[in-house]
Motif scaffolding. Structure first.
Motif, PDB file in Angstrom:
ATOM      1  N   TYR B  47      74.189  60.045  31.149  1.00 30.21           N
ATOM      2  CA  TYR B  47      74.465  61.472  31.284  1.00 30.21           C
ATOM      3  C   TYR B  47      75.931  61.821  31.078  1.00 30.21           C
ATOM      4  CZ  TYR B  47      69.720  61.389  32.943  1.00 30.21           C
ATOM      5  OH  TYR B  47      68.359  61.189  33.014  1.00 30.21           O
ATOM      6  N   ALA B  48      76.798  60.814  31.073  1.00 33.21           N
ATOM      7  CA  ALA B  48      78.199  61.100  30.767  1.00 33.21           C
ATOM      8  C   ALA B  48      78.627  60.360  29.502  1.00 33.21           C
ATOM      9  CB  ALA B  48      79.098  60.702  31.938  1.00 33.21           C
ATOM     10  N   GLY B  49      77.751  59.505  28.994  1.00 32.54           N
ATOM     11  CA  GLY B  49      78.079  58.766  27.775  1.00 32.54           C
ATOM     12  C   GLY B  49      79.178  57.739  27.975  1.00 32.54           C
ATOM     13  N   LYS B 182      76.437  66.692  30.678  1.00 29.42           N
ATOM     14  CA  LYS B 182      75.626  66.411  29.492  1.00 29.42           C
ATOM     15  C   LYS B 182      76.259  67.029  28.247  1.00 29.42           C
ATOM     16  CE  LYS B 182      71.881  67.472  32.011  1.00 29.42           C
ATOM     17  NZ  LYS B 182      70.515  67.927  32.320  1.00 29.42           N
ATOM     18  N   ARG B 185      78.990  64.706  27.258  1.00 28.52           N
ATOM     19  CA  ARG B 185      78.394  63.528  26.628  1.00 28.52           C
ATOM     20  C   ARG B 185      78.030  63.821  25.171  1.00 28.52           C
ATOM     21  NH1 ARG B 185      72.356  62.912  28.219  1.00 28.52           N
ATOM     22  NH2 ARG B 185      72.405  64.815  26.978  1.00 28.52           N
ATOM     23  N   ASP B 186      77.444  64.982  24.955  1.00 26.93           N
ATOM     24  CA  ASP B 186      76.970  65.338  23.614  1.00 26.93           C
ATOM     25  C   ASP B 186      78.107  65.613  22.639  1.00 26.93           C
ATOM     26  OD1 ASP B 186      74.388  65.064  24.357  1.00 26.93           O
ATOM     27  OD2 ASP B 186      73.764  67.106  23.855  1.00 26.93           O
ATOM     28  N   GLU B 188      82.289  66.057  23.292  1.00 34.07           N
ATOM     29  CA  GLU B 188      83.409  66.291  24.204  1.00 34.07           C
ATOM     30  C   GLU B 188      84.403  67.329  23.677  1.00 34.07           C
ATOM     31  OE1 GLU B 188      85.243  62.794  25.777  1.00 34.07           O
ATOM     32  OE2 GLU B 188      86.657  63.962  26.981  1.00 34.07           O
ATOM     33  N   SER B 198      87.422  68.008  30.618  1.00 37.02           N
ATOM     34  CA  SER B 198      86.393  66.965  30.549  1.00 37.02           C
ATOM     35  C   SER B 198      86.744  65.740  31.388  1.00 37.02           C
ATOM     36  CB  SER B 198      86.141  66.572  29.102  1.00 37.02           C
ATOM     37  OG  SER B 198      87.311  66.049  28.528  1.00 37.02           O
ATOM     38  N   LYS B 202      84.276  63.728  34.016  1.00 32.39           N
ATOM     39  CA  LYS B 202      83.946  62.316  33.842  1.00 32.39           C
ATOM     40  C   LYS B 202      84.373  61.508  35.066  1.00 32.39           C
ATOM     41  CE  LYS B 202      85.764  61.840  29.611  1.00 32.39           C
ATOM     42  NZ  LYS B 202      86.039  61.187  28.307  1.00 32.39           N
ATOM     43  N   GLY B 250      69.385  57.226  29.933  1.00 33.00           N
ATOM     44  CA  GLY B 250      69.278  58.679  30.035  1.00 33.00           C
ATOM     45  C   GLY B 250      67.887  59.167  30.387  1.00 33.00           C
TER      46      GLY B 250
END
Ligand SMILES: Nc1ncnc2c1ncn2[C@@H]1O[C@H](COP(=O)(O)OP(=O)(O)OP(=O)(O)O)[C@@H](O)[C@H]1O
Ligand SMILES: [Mg+2]
Lengths: 251, 307
Positions: B47-49, B182, B185-186, B188, B198, B202, B250
């Motif tokens: 969810y945060a990559g 999210k 993550r998608d 930034e 951001s 994080k 995820g």
């Protein structure tokens, strides 16, 4: 506050390891105007946008927004002042739905969203506004589609809706109509005309018809430098601009 | 919660309720501890990559501090677990602060390096008992009244800790904060251009993930009555990655399924001694090739509903 010009730069310069992408650019963006930056590929237009929104730190020069020096700010802080950009390569949140894409921008109205213990259902109050914005760009039928699945042109439309959701005072659009069909281009031009009231728009655009139809002022950039500035009539009559543009112009 | 997830949750609760009557409670408790650990890791990766290669530090320090608090300070088990959780939270705040500014593989490397520092600290520090670890940790009495020595009693406490942690993570993912996370993550840069700081988001995700990993480690220490270097060494970090990938990054239930598979494999394969790692590796590679989205990820794709 800030007088006639919303955004001003002095001696704005960006070097990438010795390569000067933007050189000594002095830009003055008049309040309430649509100001276009045009120029051949690689002229430094996107780099300018990155500097103005602080995604890149200028090598030299000063950026002033509403009379305030913002050269040292972080990009999120610039956004919080009401300077919101779109990206040349369509920037959406691919795994969020179309509605969520716009909602996450509207959610900025709460300030920070660090409340991890609350339910996201309290964000539903932004959904009417999100739907209205989506309808404005012709995306109302797609609200539950993951944004990553949209065709390119619609992604661009979504990006504009997301940008507008923040009610920016100064909106920077990097080639908003690139890759769009004729109808989509007309829709976006129409939209920009409608939303320009009460705000200032800085626009990078290759489609000269769009530029001609929208802009009050045009700055021509070549090799990182300002070649000419003026309204469309003056710019299109400028012989230097013609030579710079011929052979490199797209479409 | 979408219906598919609500049904899956009902099945999970039913399984947890029935499990101690059908299986060894200690085995199920182990699954639940590791499932919580993997779920905490998944908050970051899914969810945060953010790929952390150092979650053993939070699990292990949670384990050590809970064991120490229960054994040396005489804390009741719930306070001991909270102590482990708080320690992991503090450590997560410090390490997260150092790591969060880096991207991609650099982030993974820094988290790994910091976790190795913690490992070497644990090798040296007297309170961890070195190679022996902290042994004979008392399970104690819940709130000082309910004796947790019998496996069957302890089981319900562990089940409650797991479910609380699991639902807490669900809430985080489906909160206003989770929505921004999210988005970051998608994409930034796009999230930043909307005015979101951001790094702060994080970091908060990192701290929350570390906290829950610490709780999982602390609970594990109480269940097995031991905290050792295994809890804090790098293969433990790898296990979080493994379980999450295997189950489905995820996804809500993926890490739970991943933990179930790994813990079961380790129990079944124990007879093969040193070959466990090799066999586990082969199975892992086979699974990743067969189910690229992980078991739950593939299932979710097949039924076209989130799980
Ligand atoms: N991060 C970077 N590192 C090195 N060089 C860069 C970087 N970003 C841009 N450049 C270079 O700077 C020059 C200007 O690029 P920029 O993207 O600003 O052009 P542009 O005017 O937006 O062009 P286009 O019309 O193709 O979008 C190009 O030569 C590009 O290669
Ligand atoms: Mg460009």
């Amino acid at each position: 506050m800030g007088g006639d010009f919303v955004l001003e730069t002095e001696g704005l310069t960006k070097e990438f390891r010795g390569f000067v992408a933007v050189k000594d650019v002095a830009l003055s963006v008049r309040r309430g105007s649509v100001h276009a930056i045009i120029g051949p590929n690689g002229a430094g237009k996107t780099t300018c946008f990155n500097l103005l929104t602080k995604f890149l730190q200028p090598t030299r020069g000063v950026i002033r927004y509403e009379g305030r020096d913002i050269t040292a700010l972080k990009p999120a802080e610039v956004a919080r002042l009401g300077v919101v950009r779109s990206f040349q390569i369509s920037a959406v949140f691919p795994h969020l739905t179309v509605l969520e894409n716009v909602r996450v921008a509207l959610q900025r109205a709460r300030g920070g969203s660090y409340d991890f213990w609350r339910s996201e259902s309290l964000l539903s109050r932004y959904e009417d506004r999100a739907r209205a914005l989506l309808a404005d760009v012709g995306l109302d039928r797609y609200e539950n589609v993951p944004a990553g699945l949209l065709p390119y042109g619609r992604k661009r439309a979504l990006e504009i809706a997301t940008t507008l959701a923040l009610e920016p005072k100064l909106m920077l659009l990097d080639e908003p109509t690139a890759g769009m069909t004729h109808e989509d281009v007309d829709r976006v031009v129409d939209l920009i005309r409608r939303v320009r009231a009460g705000r200032t728009i800085l626009l990078v655009e290759h489609n000269l018809k769009v530029v001609a139809g929208l802009s009050d002022t045009i700055t021509v950039l070549t090799r990182g430098q300002v070649l000419a500035e003026g309204d469309y009539a003056a710019i299109s009559a400028n012989p230097e601009v013609k030579t710079a543009y011929l052979g490199t112009e797209e479409g | 919660m979408p219906r598919s997830q609500a049904i899956a949750l009902a099945l999970l609760v039913a399984f947890i309720a029935a499990a101690p009557f059908l299986l060894f409670p200690v085995y199920v408790m182990k699954v639940l501890c590791f499932a919580l650990y993997a779920c905490a890791f998944n908050l970051l990766l899914g969810y945060a990559g953010l790929l952390s290669f150092g979650h053993a530090a939070y699990f292990g320090m949670g384990s050590y501090l809970s064991a120490h608090a229960a054994k040396v300070w005489g804390f009741t088990p719930e306070l001991a677990i909270v102590t482990g959780g708080l320690t992991a939270t503090a450590l997560g705040a410090a390490f997260g602060y150092l790591a969060i500014r880096r991207q991609g593989i650099y982030f993974a490397m820094i988290t790994l390096a910091l976790a190795q520092m913690v490992y070497f600290f644990c090798v040296q520090a007297p309170f961890t008992g070195g190679e022996d670890g902290i042994q004979a940790v008392p399970r104690g009495a819940l709130l000082g009244v309910l004796d947790l020595t019998p496996d069957f009693t302890l089981y319900w406490v562990v089940a409650a800790v797991f479910l609380a942690g699991f639902l807490f993570l669900y809430r985080i993912v489906h909160s206003p904060f989770g929505q921004v996370l999210k988005a970051i993550r998608d994409n930034e840069p796009r999230a930043i251009s909307l005015g979101y700081r951001s790094d702060d988001y994080k970091l908060l995700a990192f701290v929350l993930s570390a906290a829950i990993a610490g709780i999982a480690g602390g609970t594990k220490a109480i269940v097995f009555q031991i905290a050792t270097l295994t809890d804090v060494n790098w293969p433990m970090s790898g296990e979080a990655v493994l379980m999450t990938l295997l189950g489905g990054i995820g996804t809500l239930f993926g890490p739970v399924v991943g933990a179930l598979i790994i813990v079961t494999l380790q129990a079944e394969l124990a007879q093969f001694g040193a070959w466990v790692t090799v066999i586990q590796g082969v199975i892992f590679v086979a699974c990743v090739l067969a189910f690229r989205r992980g078991v739950v990820g593939e299932l979710q794709q097949a039924i076209r509903r989130p799980l």
